[in-house]
Design an enzyme around this catalytic site. Structure first.
Site, PDB file in Angstrom:
ATOM      1  N   HIS A  72      39.904  61.321  41.745  1.00  0.00           N
ATOM      2  CA  HIS A  72      39.484  60.105  41.590  1.00  0.00           C
ATOM      3  C   HIS A  72      39.433  59.510  42.891  1.00  0.00           C
ATOM      4  O   HIS A  72      39.002  58.204  42.935  1.00  0.00           O
ATOM      5  CB  HIS A  72      40.606  59.411  40.826  1.00  0.00           C
ATOM      6  CG  HIS A  72      40.621  59.605  39.298  1.00  0.00           C
ATOM      7  ND1 HIS A  72      41.483  60.769  38.892  1.00  0.00           N
ATOM      8  CD2 HIS A  72      40.170  58.993  38.151  1.00  0.00           C
ATOM      9  CE1 HIS A  72      41.256  60.789  37.543  1.00  0.00           C
ATOM     10  NE2 HIS A  72      40.536  59.992  37.076  1.00  0.00           N
ATOM     11  N   GLY A  73      39.635  60.049  44.014  1.00  0.00           N
ATOM     12  CA  GLY A  73      39.542  59.581  45.237  1.00  0.00           C
ATOM     13  C   GLY A  73      38.199  59.004  45.606  1.00  0.00           C
ATOM     14  O   GLY A  73      37.919  58.021  46.284  1.00  0.00           O
TER      15      GLY A  73
END
Length: 184
Positions: free
Chosen positions: A113-114
């Site tokens: 999700h970075g």
């Protein structure tokens, strides 16, 4: 393995980071001799999670986002976890840090999700990338070419999909740092 003892790496994270996505790259970098520092919203310990289902390890940041001097570093690592990048993308200084690394052509490695933080920093247009499946529409809408591969390297940008991809992610990060001139 390359000797990265002259390389400095910054990790950006806050509460609810995916434990393995922070600790495993950090350990790989430390094992290669790199200096690794963690910046967060404040310097209180931050809580990791394991697959967003249970608490993981905590870690104490070295500095706040406002204390970061991007010129000191050769690379930036952005771990996932759902809440971590979602919280960080609301921090103006975190967005500015990402932009500074990208503008200077320094390695930026982001997993799972970075890449939400990369979308918020508006640095993904025209980049070939991957991420956790639920983030891919956001990447496409921001102009990225999205693929489903364990690690994607596009210039200075490294992305991976999930914790299972950490061996390839870490390998790409170490290789990228080995190619960087020593002066940051």
């Amino acid at each position: 393995m390359a000797d990265l003892s002259t390389r400095r790496v910054l990790i950006l994270a806050t509460n609810q980071f995916e434990e393995s996505e922070l600790f495993k790259p950090r350990q790989a970098l430390l094992d290669a001799g790199a200096e690794v520092e963690l910046a967060s919203i404040d310097t209180d310990p931050i809580q990791g999670v394991v697959h967003d289902e249970e608490d993981g390890e905590q870690i104490t940041p070295d500095m706040t986002l406002d204390e970061v001097d991007t010129h000191r570093y050769h690379a930036l690592v952005i771990p996932g976890g759902v809440a971590n990048p979602d919280t960080m993308r609301l921090q103006k200084r975190a967005i500015a840090i990402v932009r500074e690394f990208m503008e200077e052509g320094k390695t930026v490695a982001s997993i799972c999700h970075g890449p939400w933080l990369l979308v918020e920093a508006d640095v993904v247009k025209g980049k070939r990338m991957t991420s956790w499946p639920s983030v891919r529409t956001d990447l496409r809408n921001a102009g990225a070419e999205v693929v489903d591969e364990e690690v994607v390297v596009d210039g200075n940008l490294i992305t991976s999909r999930n914790p299972d991809d950490l061996p390839a992610f870490n390998d790409a990060l170490l290789k990228a740092l080995d190619k960087v001139p020593e002066a940051a």
